[in-house]
Design an enzyme around this catalytic site. Structure first.
Site, PDB file in Angstrom:
ATOM      1  N   TYR A 122       0.856  -1.175   0.000  1.00 17.51           N
ATOM      2  CA  TYR A 122       0.000   0.000   0.000  1.00 17.51           C
ATOM      3  C   TYR A 122       0.895   1.228   0.000  1.00 17.51           C
ATOM      4  O   TYR A 122       1.511   1.543   1.017  1.00 17.51           O
ATOM      5  CB  TYR A 122      -0.854  -0.067   1.267  1.00 17.51           C
ATOM      6  CG  TYR A 122      -1.939   0.967   1.386  1.00 17.51           C
ATOM      7  CD1 TYR A 122      -3.199   0.731   0.840  1.00 17.51           C
ATOM      8  CD2 TYR A 122      -1.728   2.148   2.076  1.00 17.51           C
ATOM      9  CE1 TYR A 122      -4.222   1.648   0.975  1.00 17.51           C
ATOM     10  CE2 TYR A 122      -2.747   3.084   2.214  1.00 17.51           C
ATOM     11  CZ  TYR A 122      -3.988   2.830   1.666  1.00 17.51           C
ATOM     12  OH  TYR A 122      -4.997   3.740   1.805  1.00 17.51           O
TER      13      TYR A 122
ATOM     14  N   GLN B  61       1.212   4.837  -0.139  1.00 22.86           N
ATOM     15  CA  GLN B  61       0.597   6.159  -0.028  1.00 22.86           C
ATOM     16  C   GLN B  61       1.645   7.221   0.313  1.00 22.86           C
ATOM     17  O   GLN B  61       1.885   8.124  -0.478  1.00 22.86           O
ATOM     18  CB  GLN B  61      -0.500   6.129   1.026  1.00 22.86           C
ATOM     19  CG  GLN B  61      -1.218   7.457   1.190  1.00 22.86           C
ATOM     20  CD  GLN B  61      -2.312   7.387   2.241  1.00 22.86           C
ATOM     21  OE1 GLN B  61      -3.230   6.576   2.161  1.00 22.86           O
ATOM     22  NE2 GLN B  61      -2.208   8.231   3.251  1.00 22.86           N
ATOM     23  N   THR B  62       2.292   7.087   1.481  1.00 23.48           N
ATOM     24  CA  THR B  62       3.202   8.146   1.935  1.00 23.48           C
ATOM     25  C   THR B  62       4.404   8.327   0.999  1.00 23.48           C
ATOM     26  O   THR B  62       4.864   7.387   0.362  1.00 23.48           O
ATOM     27  CB  THR B  62       3.728   7.838   3.342  1.00 23.48           C
ATOM     28  OG1 THR B  62       4.215   6.499   3.357  1.00 23.48           O
ATOM     29  CG2 THR B  62       2.636   7.966   4.373  1.00 23.48           C
TER      30      THR B  62
ATOM     31  N   SER C   8       1.059  12.953   6.559  1.00 24.35           N
ATOM     32  CA  SER C   8      -0.326  13.155   6.989  1.00 24.35           C
ATOM     33  C   SER C   8      -1.189  13.765   5.888  1.00 24.35           C
ATOM     34  O   SER C   8      -2.369  13.462   5.769  1.00 24.35           O
ATOM     35  CB  SER C   8      -0.359  14.078   8.209  1.00 24.35           C
ATOM     36  OG  SER C   8       0.366  13.518   9.278  1.00 24.35           O
TER      37      SER C   8
ATOM     38  N   GLY D 265       5.551  -0.931   3.721  1.00 22.18           N
ATOM     39  CA  GLY D 265       6.144  -2.186   4.165  1.00 22.18           C
ATOM     40  C   GLY D 265       6.005  -3.256   3.099  1.00 22.18           C
ATOM     41  O   GLY D 265       5.008  -3.318   2.385  1.00 22.18           O
TER      42      GLY D 265
ATOM     43  N   GLN E 101       6.362   2.305  43.578  1.00 24.29           N
ATOM     44  CA  GLN E 101       6.292   1.337  42.479  1.00 24.29           C
ATOM     45  C   GLN E 101       4.823   1.116  42.098  1.00 24.29           C
ATOM     46  O   GLN E 101       4.481   1.127  40.921  1.00 24.29           O
ATOM     47  CB  GLN E 101       6.950   0.008  42.918  1.00 24.29           C
ATOM     48  CG  GLN E 101       7.181  -1.001  41.793  1.00 24.29           C
ATOM     49  CD  GLN E 101       8.486  -0.769  41.036  1.00 24.29           C
ATOM     50  OE1 GLN E 101       9.181   0.215  41.259  1.00 24.29           O
ATOM     51  NE2 GLN E 101       8.811  -1.663  40.124  1.00 24.29           N
TER      52      GLN E 101
ATOM     53  N   ARG F  57       3.152   3.765  40.007  1.00 26.78           N
ATOM     54  CA  ARG F  57       3.543   3.848  38.593  1.00 26.78           C
ATOM     55  C   ARG F  57       3.025   2.628  37.836  1.00 26.78           C
ATOM     56  O   ARG F  57       2.661   2.722  36.671  1.00 26.78           O
ATOM     57  CB  ARG F  57       5.068   3.930  38.469  1.00 26.78           C
ATOM     58  CG  ARG F  57       5.630   5.213  39.093  1.00 26.78           C
ATOM     59  CD  ARG F  57       7.108   5.088  39.395  1.00 26.78           C
ATOM     60  NE  ARG F  57       7.945   5.129  38.203  1.00 26.78           N
ATOM     61  CZ  ARG F  57       9.212   4.741  38.161  1.00 26.78           C
ATOM     62  NH1 ARG F  57       9.794   4.263  39.266  1.00 26.78           N
ATOM     63  NH2 ARG F  57       9.911   4.817  37.052  1.00 26.78           N
TER      64      ARG F  57
ATOM     65  N   GLY G 267      17.821  -1.383  36.326  1.00 27.92           N
ATOM     66  CA  GLY G 267      18.910  -1.598  35.382  1.00 27.92           C
ATOM     67  C   GLY G 267      18.661  -2.754  34.423  1.00 27.92           C
ATOM     68  O   GLY G 267      18.896  -2.637  33.220  1.00 27.92           O
TER      69      GLY G 267
ATOM     70  N   GLU H 123      -0.725   5.812  10.494  1.00 31.34           N
ATOM     71  CA  GLU H 123      -2.191   5.782  10.393  1.00 31.34           C
ATOM     72  C   GLU H 123      -2.850   6.952  11.119  1.00 31.34           C
ATOM     73  O   GLU H 123      -3.874   6.789  11.770  1.00 31.34           O
ATOM     74  CB  GLU H 123      -2.742   4.455  10.941  1.00 31.34           C
ATOM     75  CG  GLU H 123      -2.269   3.217  10.233  1.00 31.34           C
ATOM     76  CD  GLU H 123      -2.546   3.257   8.737  1.00 31.34           C
ATOM     77  OE1 GLU H 123      -3.553   3.868   8.342  1.00 31.34           O
ATOM     78  OE2 GLU H 123      -1.741   2.689   7.971  1.00 31.34           O
TER      79      GLU H 123
END
Lengths: 643, 643
Positions: free
Chosen positions: B115, B117-118, B124, B157, B310, B313, B381, B404
């Site tokens: 495909y 396109q770009t 965009s 791709g 911890q 997060r 680490g 996309e």
């Protein structure tokens, strides 16, 4: 502006000369790194390191010049550990005799050292290390041993394949008694044939994030099977073990050890601005070249840098790069001051400097890591190509958030300092960056006086806002902590809020240092005025990003927060005309940036196109695998194919 | 819980079967990927793709099963483009005759499509594409041409080395007049010997972020030098060019084209929860294994998952993974509904669905990318080692923020929809996810009624808070926009605020979908109760993170915001006992995670140690380069060395 960034004309000249030396030497080519396998990559790095050492000697470079040279070579390798950890550890923790013996060997690189602290199971908690150093009175030796798998030394750079010696941190055991963790000089490899000495298991810990980045470094694993070293290889400046096995502490204050930590972290803060400025330079230059949408009557499209959404993401990072540059410069002077005080046995400013360095390390590395990735995104799809330079820069930079003090652990250390400062307020006047906490009463009582968007262009208004926010958050935490019977339990329970308060405190430091900087003379036509704009962008961006804090503490009204945001938008328009000048002032060579998108000449598309063809897949039209694995599908003969 | 995550027992079984099929087949081994050079890596991928296609045929897998199989192989390759872009484009934009000719060829893979396109200079902005397709009446052909360097097709791709055909987007020109951008089927390579057809320049665009990740894909560059294709290879369902060169539009509504975009983006939203859950699974399991600090009386140290910092997060990311899973499921049903409506020529819900999909694409991909990196940092680490699985996952995932529909562009599309909805409020009742904007009056007037931390455990209170915040921000933008004479100028000037308002709107959607989900029956003992906790964590985490919005709009008082935060802390303690159960419910095999830290059996340290030795640098004690570049330094003979 270049001079303002570099710090002085002399600093600019040294750095510029070294940058050009590296950029013009084909040995230091680095664009092809991502295509090399691990072994080739490593060999290439060894070559560069040797070549650099030769240059340093041949050209009789000063220490300062050598540092810049290594910086511009831009490739982690064993010499980093040797110069930045091994040598300073001996200097700081060795006795006179030890220094006399080891330093000349290290300084001429007759030995190459590394720094073996972390273990497979132990990082931040140095007291939890498991490696043992057991004193044997009979032979006057220590027996180094790895009693468990998790005690394997893990991560030290240069250790896997290069270093001949290491400072190994281990639990000192005498007659079955544990006497704390200490450093020992251990030889790892034969100086004759470089083979690992008996009793040692040495290897590389495997690939890390990115292609080049830290894969040019042989981070290693090390296990000891009862390896003996002479007693005089324990670093004994602070604590000693006598021939008789008596453990003693000298009168050298243990606080000296903090000095080293402060030194290393201060360097990390200085490096943050280098990394962030690199990413910002690439993203800014590309945002000027790249056009998208907004074409009128078939004319060219709009430069993406002209979109407010792009500006609102890019310009605060540009301002942050400058903020971090100045806070790094300031921290260096703070460090020099504390070092002099330590030498005169004055420890009064150490806790404050220690907290300051820990907090700024966390603040700048976190913002830089996120900022690099944001710059990558600001380059759209092409930022995903290795040739943009940004993926490698990110992968290279992110460990700074974890090494030399994990960022959350760092912020909690700041929190401990702040809590202590506040609880001592009655009888001990806080100093330096904590001085504002001595003025809590007005900071808790007076609210913001801003009435127009223009009012925000006032350093005093900004400073007071950041002080009030930090003070209120810190005091708030203090009050909630007081409700806990067990202070440690309270500290653990409120740790999330404490980290937020610490961040507020550290942001206040960066903002106030930027403002201070502008209170001094800055040479160059209009330079000061331009930097003022960046300073406001930095402060008001933070204010907007954390407006929840400012509103929750009641210091700002929603209207005032909205005025700040309005002013911020206006400021972006003032940054725009100088954006390229701001990033050119970093004086980053194309070689250093290693980015097709960030080229100084803006010749992006032809060079992107050119770079593509260097990929190994482009060696032939029909690559290996097509005939074997694609043709059978197309010809509907997959059933007979050998897969 | 596994069923709740999978969506249904059947869905769980299909996915589980395919996961095991892949995990147990040595062909799909992937741990060694980071050590392969580009060519080997690519060849290996071609092999896996062929083998997978053979499996799909031999085992007669359904389309659903084939999708899961490809998902678990976990390696981008040309078949992704073929099945997800090339085939759907023909299905959506081809005429009956075109479908009859091309689909059977594609479905049996007698041709392989991509495909295109770009372009190098155009992402965009599809209307800005430069490639031309000029109609030649004489020969009844289109002449495909790349008039500039920036018009080179760039990124598709599978195009560089594999695809035999492509849908190429180009500016249609007839008699010198421009008739918009259209898709054309262009053959790229000989079906005999796979060589590129004359007039085409085809190549790979070079390495991308990460080792394996998208480097297994041959993203390509394509240039046309006056390449001719028959007229009937323009996709003509929506617009036609006759033999005479007359351009016409059929009565097929152009809105149908949006359907494809909605479809692709909806898949991206669904994939976000997969990627995020993977990272969260690794970080959660490792946080249970890893201990640091807090040892008492020589006992084991504290599991890092027990630290509030911890938890604060990690758990919001765990909750986000579930939130994204459910919003993805819901979006799929929304898409199925809109597809049915489109087929019945009902376009009423399309704008809302389009905005919803665009916004959720941006929200989920941004949060997932950041979340993966946060999980990596949460592993300290060791998270920096490739063997942790996290660096590769991050590098693999981040392009989702750009492809996309770039995320900021997406949010601005949401903003356009919201602004329009608000300006139509007088005469058009908003529907679906925008329905709350029909209740602006109470949402602007009534403030939050919460009085205790407990009061926040109430879906209505949460929903109203998110509705009020979004409504107030959207209306606020609307009012400021009205002050501009030129609406487009206003939109550009206020775009930063508009993006923030759009984010508030999209977060409302995710929160309300999560709440809706819990209004339904959920089988399994205690599953619903556990999910409720996650739902509250998700909502209150967002509320705390964006408390600036809630406070600035005046809906919350600082006290109420603080109560929410207090409740959030309590909720973390409720998540903790089920943390492992929550991540085990994702049913991610060790093969899929590809992470030593995230192993199901928790046997982290021995396996980390084992994995290290596989690095090529460990092939020998003394590696290539030591003798040449290190020994001369140690022996002080650098001057004579050949560098």
């Amino acid at each position: 502006m270049k001079v303002a960034w570099a710090g002085s004309r002399e600093a600019f000249q040294v750095s510029d000369r070294m940058a050009k030396l590296v950029a013009n030497d084909p040995v230091f080519e680095k664009f092809s790194k991502p295509m090399l396998g691990r072994k080739e990559l490593f060999k290439n790095t060894l070559r560069k390191a040797a070549y650099a050492w030769k240059l340093i000697n041949d050209l009789r470079l000063t220490e300062e010049e050598a540092k810049w040279l290594r910086h511009y070579i831009d490739e982690p390798n064993y010499t980093d550990l040797h110069w930045e950890m091994f040598v300073p550890a001996i200097e700081g923790q060795g006795t006179k005799e030890q220094k006399k013996k080891w330093l000349p060997l290290a300084q001429t690189m007759q030995i190459i050292g590394t720094y073996a602290q972390t273990e497979l199971g132990h990082g931040s908690n140095v007291q939890g290390l498991e490696t043992t150093a057991t004193f044997d009175r009979q032979t006057d030796e220590f027996v180094m041993h790895s009693p468990t798998l998790t005690s394997s030394k893990w991560w030290p750079g240069g250790m896997a394949k290069v270093a001949t010696h290491a400072i190994v941190y281990a639990r000192l055991i005498i007659d079955g008694l544990f006497h704390g963790v200490h450093g020992f000089i251990v030889q790892l490899r034969s100086l004759e044939d470089h083979s690992p000495l008996p009793g040692l298991t040495l290897g590389d810990i495997g690939m890390k994030f990115g292609h080049g980045t830290y894969n040019t470094m042989d981070n290693g694993v090390l296990r000891f099977d009862h390896v003996r070293i002479p007693r005089n290889q324990m670093l004994m400046r602070v604590s000693q073990v006598t021939k008789e096995g008596k453990y003693a502490q000298s009168d050298v204050p243990r606080q000296l050890l903090y000095g080293t930590m402060v030194s290393v972290r201060q360097t990390i803060v200085a490096d943050a601005s280098k990394a962030l400025s690199r990413a910002v330079c690439i993203a800014t230059r590309y945002s000027v070249v790249r056009r998208q949408f907004g074409s009128r009557n078939g004319g060219p499209e709009t430069q993406v840098i002209d979109y407010k959404t792009q500006q609102s993401r890019l310009f605060p990072l540009l301002a942050s790069a400058y903020a971090f540059r100045f806070v790094g410069e300031w921290l260096k002077s703070l460090y020099i001051d504390v070092k002099q005080r330590l030498e005169a046995n004055d420890f009064s400013t150490l806790p404050e400097t220690h907290a300051c360095t820990a907090g700024l390390k966390a603040l700048t590395t976190a913002a830089t890591a996120d900022g690099i990735e944001e710059c990558r995104k600001l380059c759209g799809g092409h930022g995903y190509l290795i040739s943009s330079g940004l993926p490698e820069l990110f992968a290279f930079y992110v460990p700074a958030c974890s090494y030399e003090g994990e960022n959350v652990v760092m912020m909690l250390q700041v929190a401990r300092f702040l809590v202590k400062t506040v609880s001592n307020l009655g009888y001990k006047q806080p100093v330096g960056t904590a001085a504002y906490l001595g003025r809590v009463t007005p900071l808790l009582q007076n609210n913001c006086a801003v009435q127009t968007a223009e009012d925000w262009l006032n350093p005093d208004a900004i400073l007071e806002a950041f002080e009030a926010r930090a003070a209120r958050m810190v005091i708030g935490c203090g009050e909630r902590l007081a409700m806990f019977e067990n202070p440690e339990e309270g500290f653990a329970e409120l740790s999330i809020d404490l980290v937020e308060a610490s961040l507020a405190h550290c942001q206040l430091i960066t903002v106030s240092v930027f403002i201070q900087k502008l209170n001094h003379e800055i040479p160059g036509n209009g330079v000061k005025r331009s930097l003022e704009v960046l300073c406001y962008v930095y402060a008001l961006f933070l204010l907007h990003k954390h407006q929840g804090d400012f509103l929750a503490t009641g210091y700002l009204t929603p209207k005032q927060a909205s005025l700040a945001n309005e002013q911020l938008r206006t400021l972006y328009s003032k940054v725009r005309p100088n954006a390229i000048a701001f990033v050119d002032s970093f004086n980053h060579m194309d070689h250093y940036l290693c980015s097709v998108l960030g080229r100084y000449d803006g010749n992006v598309y032809p060079k992107l196109y050119e770079a593509a063809w260097k990929d190994p897949l482009n060696d032939s039209d029909i690559v290996d695998g097509i005939q074997q694995y694609v043709q059978p599908i197309l010809k509907q003969k997959l059933h007979y194919a050998k897969l």
